[in-house]
Design a protein around this motif. Structure first.
Motif, mmCIF file in Angstrom:
data_model
loop_
_atom_site.group_PDB
_atom_site.id
_atom_site.type_symbol
_atom_site.label_atom_id
_atom_site.label_comp_id
_atom_site.label_asym_id
_atom_site.label_seq_id
_atom_site.Cartn_x
_atom_site.Cartn_y
_atom_site.Cartn_z
ATOM 1 N N UNK A 215 0.839 -1.204 0.000
ATOM 2 C CA UNK A 215 0.000 0.000 0.000
ATOM 3 C C UNK A 215 0.870 1.249 0.000
ATOM 4 N N UNK A 216 1.907 1.234 0.843
ATOM 5 C CA UNK A 216 2.788 2.393 0.961
ATOM 6 C C UNK A 216 3.617 2.614 -0.296
ATOM 7 N N UNK A 217 3.869 1.531 -1.055
ATOM 8 C CA UNK A 217 4.731 1.629 -2.238
ATOM 9 C C UNK A 217 3.962 1.891 -3.530
ATOM 10 N N UNK A 218 2.661 2.007 -3.456
ATOM 11 C CA UNK A 218 1.858 2.129 -4.677
ATOM 12 C C UNK A 218 2.281 3.311 -5.547
ATOM 13 N N UNK A 219 2.664 4.419 -4.920
ATOM 14 C CA UNK A 219 3.038 5.614 -5.683
ATOM 15 C C UNK A 219 4.449 5.528 -6.258
ATOM 16 N N UNK A 220 5.320 4.747 -5.637
ATOM 17 C CA UNK A 220 6.719 4.692 -6.066
ATOM 18 C C UNK A 220 7.051 3.441 -6.859
ATOM 19 N N UNK A 221 6.146 2.498 -6.918
ATOM 20 C CA UNK A 221 6.423 1.176 -7.477
ATOM 21 C C UNK A 221 6.912 1.228 -8.923
ATOM 22 N N UNK A 222 6.163 1.866 -9.794
ATOM 23 C CA UNK A 222 6.461 1.793 -11.217
ATOM 24 C C UNK A 222 7.837 2.341 -11.567
ATOM 25 N N UNK A 223 8.266 3.390 -10.894
ATOM 26 C CA UNK A 223 9.575 3.981 -11.192
ATOM 27 C C UNK A 223 10.720 3.052 -10.808
ATOM 28 N N UNK A 224 10.514 2.219 -9.785
ATOM 29 C CA UNK A 224 11.587 1.352 -9.288
ATOM 30 C C UNK A 224 11.501 -0.085 -9.794
ATOM 31 N N UNK A 225 10.347 -0.492 -10.309
ATOM 32 C CA UNK A 225 10.111 -1.898 -10.642
ATOM 33 C C UNK A 225 10.557 -2.237 -12.064
ATOM 34 N N UNK A 226 11.780 -1.868 -12.405
ATOM 35 C CA UNK A 226 12.303 -2.128 -13.750
ATOM 36 C C UNK A 226 12.365 -3.628 -14.021
ATOM 37 N N UNK A 227 12.905 -4.366 -13.086
ATOM 38 C CA UNK A 227 13.015 -5.820 -13.247
ATOM 39 C C UNK A 227 11.640 -6.467 -13.322
ATOM 40 N N UNK A 228 10.749 -6.093 -12.415
ATOM 41 C CA UNK A 228 9.420 -6.703 -12.370
ATOM 42 C C UNK A 228 8.665 -6.478 -13.685
ATOM 43 N N UNK A 229 8.778 -5.265 -14.247
ATOM 44 C CA UNK A 229 8.104 -4.994 -15.516
ATOM 45 C C UNK A 229 8.713 -5.810 -16.657
ATOM 46 N N UNK A 230 10.035 -5.983 -16.647
ATOM 47 C CA UNK A 230 10.691 -6.774 -17.687
ATOM 48 C C UNK A 230 10.269 -8.245 -17.607
ATOM 49 N N UNK A 231 10.204 -8.779 -16.403
ATOM 50 C CA UNK A 231 9.760 -10.168 -16.227
ATOM 51 C C UNK A 231 8.323 -10.323 -16.725
#
Length: 297
Positions: free
Chosen positions: A18-34
């Motif tokens: 919940x706390x990371x919802x606003x920051x997730x996309x900018x940091x989740x480079x690996x997760x998006x690639x997977x």
């Protein structure tokens, strides 16, 4: 099969995401690639699903891609975090809003045999019991429905794990389940033709602090465990940072290894079941039971 993630507090995991919802996309480079690589794998599978469940939908990138790929399908975003699901809804429109359901993957709030495709990218590592998880996936999938997922393998964040161990002798980073054990759990849940493979990703950082900040930004700081009683936090952290420095490469960067495990398998016509957590009693759907009797005639 219980995993070490079973020791985690699901409420704490929910709060972290919940706390990371606003920051997730900018940091989740690996997760998006997977997630993109998983979607590419669907090119080689003949399937025209009518209902798709995206477990661990997060901010909704894969959900949106699935809706684009299967335009006639009903794609449901499912996640433990309500704040993440709020972001996933933004990928919809007033004509095609994104159906979003909050809940625990180990107790799916969906009817037996109601889903054609379960897609889950980098989520199952947060589940406590693989056997229960796969039983639930088997239950909600229609016969010949597809389960496709990715998760993290045991070498994930091995540098951080070893550095924490050197710093204070405690284990601060969760251990993830081996690919072969995951395959065994699929077979135990009576999935057909399971296929497992893995690959490594190596991210690099200027400092251990940068890695820790990225983990927090994607809601994964819980992988580093809780506070160890009786130890000074700042001193312990500095010892970990010093220990991590031995991995610094010739370019002055610190590596972080991620082992990504991919799997897919097909649902069978096994009768859907529900297991009571307290008593262990198994409940079989009456409709499914009647259906199985007709099929045997």
């Amino acid at each position: 099969m219980s995993t070490e993630s079973g020791k985690r507090d699901k409420a704490a995991i929910r709060r972290a995401f919940d706390a990371a919802a606003e920051t997730y996309d900018a940091a989740a480079v690996l997760q998006h690639e997977v997630g993109r690589r998983m979607l590419d794998r669907l090119d080689f599978i003949r399937l025209q699903p009518q209902r798709i469940l995206d477990i661990g939908a997060g901010t909704g990138h894969a959900t949106a891609a699935l809706r684009k790929r299967y335009r006639k399908a009903n794609v449901v975003a499912f996640d433990l975090s309500t704040a993440m699901l709020a972001h996933s809804r933004r990928h919809g429109s007033w004509l095609r809003p994104v159906p979003a359901v909050c809940g625990d993957a180990e107790a799916l709030p969906f009817a037996d045999r109601s889903v054609d495709l379960i897609f889950s990218s980098a989520t199952f590592q947060w589940c406590a019991d693989l056997d229960r998880l796969f039983e639930e996936c088997q239950r909600v999938l229609r016969p010949d429905g597809l389960l496709m997922f990715s998760t993290f393998g045991p070498d994930t964040l091995k540098e951080l794990r070893e550095s924490w161990s050197d710093a204070d002798g405690y284990r601060h980073v969760n251990r993830f389940v081996d690919m072969h054990d995951i395959g065994d759990a699929l077979v135990s849940a009576r999935f057909a033709d399971p296929v497992m493979d893995m690959e490594y990703f190596n991210m690099t950082y200027a400092s251990a602090g940068d890695l820790m900040r990225d983990l927090k930004a994607i809601g994964a700081q819980t992988v580093t465990g809780g506070r160890v009683p009786g130890l000074t936090g700042r001193a312990r952290l500095q010892r970990m940072v010093d220990a991590y420095d031995r991995y610094r490469d010739s370019d002055g960067r610190l590596p972080a290894t991620w082992e990504i495990v991919y799997g897919h398998a097909w649902a069978t016509d096994r009768m859907p079941q529900r297991r009571d957590e307290q008593t262990g009693a198994v409940t079989v759907s009456l409709d499914a039971f009647r259906s199985s009797l007709k099929g045997g005639d």
